[in-house]
Design a protein around this motif. Structure first.
Motif: not given
Length: 352
Positions: A151-156, A197-209, A227-230
């Protein structure tokens, strides 16, 4: 934070898996577009998707993949399957020019509690939840192989919603919805769940959230969490550039059993991060480049696995493609999975 360990494939060294999506045949993409242009009914498309899902499961099983998925062929992209099913999220224009396009989504205020969820179901009738548990029930009835559900994560998801209060509040609300779906999946028998979390790499400063939200989602006992991060895979191209070092040390606070990362396209230089930060859980090692139609040889796959074994012991290593197979042709996807299985078998025999 040490999560409960539930082995994805008990007793198997170097199990092979997929990330989630399977190749979308050209005819299926056209039928999806026909649906959005109102040339075919939702019921007709649903029947076609049932058959396509069966074929994806057969292809993975024939390739010899140990931990398969349903192919995610019902999903147009990484977010649109979920957002229209959430109360409080508005989709003002539900039609698309192309099925891969993202819907515009907005929220006028905070999202309601998950107990208020109501979707339209696969045939247009009423239903509950996000539909992912229902898809698992269908797929699990077609195979005896273990199934992984992603499932796509909440952040993305939050990056595609306008409004909804502060971003942090929106992310937490989306996480609560995903958690409710995960509880339903566990009750249905799902034992391996993955958050993408495919969008997380574009906003690395928000990894804590993102990690905070992840821990809301994964608070479900009896499940092995991945956890899949690409770096994105839209139209077979990465969306972001950067390095996985942004994940550490924050990801060590995540309630997960395994990280699934891409190394085939990017090389193995960042594997040292696992050693530097003393990563003591599982790794899903990406050894298949999903952004190229060229099929790897089993020897190349085996070489990539051996490099991974320098940093992660065999009992904590599984092997998979870098990302989903959605953008590949069927022939390339089947060939790559066969190479994945053969390469893993080659290294497995060296370890025995």
């Amino acid at each position: 934070m040490t999560p409960p360990t539930v082995p994805p494939v008990p007793g198997l060294v170097l199990p092979t898996s997929v990330i989630g999506s399977f190749a979308v045949p050209e005819w299926l993409g056209q039928l999806k577009n026909d649906y959005y242009q109102r040339r075919i009914s939702r019921r007709y498309l649903s029947e076609i998707l049932d058959m396509a899902t069966k074929a994806a499961i057969v292809d993975q099983a024939r390739a010899g993949i140990d931990l398969i998925s349903d192919g995610e062929l019902r999903r147009d992209n990484d977010v649109d399957y979920v957002l229209p099913r959430l109360p409080g999220v508005r989709i003002p224009h539900p039609d698309k020019a192309d099925y891969l396009d993202y819907l515009d989504a907005s929220a006028d205020g905070p999202l309601p509690d998950p107990s208020a969820r109501l979707d339209t179901g696969p045939t247009g009738g009423p239903g509950t939840g996000l539909g992912i548990a229902e898809d698992f029930r269908f797929a699990s009835g077609l195979t005896d192989r273990p199934l992984k559900v992603s499932m796509t994560g909440a952040f993305s998801l939050s990056r595609r919603v306008q409004g909804g209060g502060s971003q942090a509040d929106l992310v937490r609300a989306l996480a609560r919805d995903l958690h409710a779906e995960a509880v339903e999946l566990a009750a249905a028998g799902a034992r391996v769940l993955q958050v993408d979390e495919p969008f997380l790499a574009g906003y690395p400063e928000q990894v804590g959230l993102a990690v905070e939200a992840l821990n809301i989602v994964t608070d479900v006992p009896g499940v092995s969490w991945v956890l899949h991060v690409c770096y994105g895979n839209r139209y077979a191209r990465p969306l972001w550039e950067g390095h996985y070092d942004f994940l550490f040390p924050a990801v060590k606070e995540a309630r997960i059993d395994q990280l699934a990362l891409e190394f085939a396209r990017r090389g193995d230089e960042e594997l040292v991060l696992l050693e530097r930060y003393d990563w003591d859980r599982g790794l899903g090692l990406g050894v298949i480049d999903v952004r190229s139609e060229q099929v790897e040889t089993p020897d190349l796959v085996a070489a990539r696995i051996r490099r991974g074994l320098r940093y992660v012991p065999a009992e904590r290593l599984s092997v998979n493609p870098d990302c989903g197979l959605r953008q590949l042709t069927g022939d390339a996807a089947r060939g790559k999975l066969a190479a994945l299985v053969a390469g893993a078998a080659q290294v497995r025999s060296e370890l025995s």
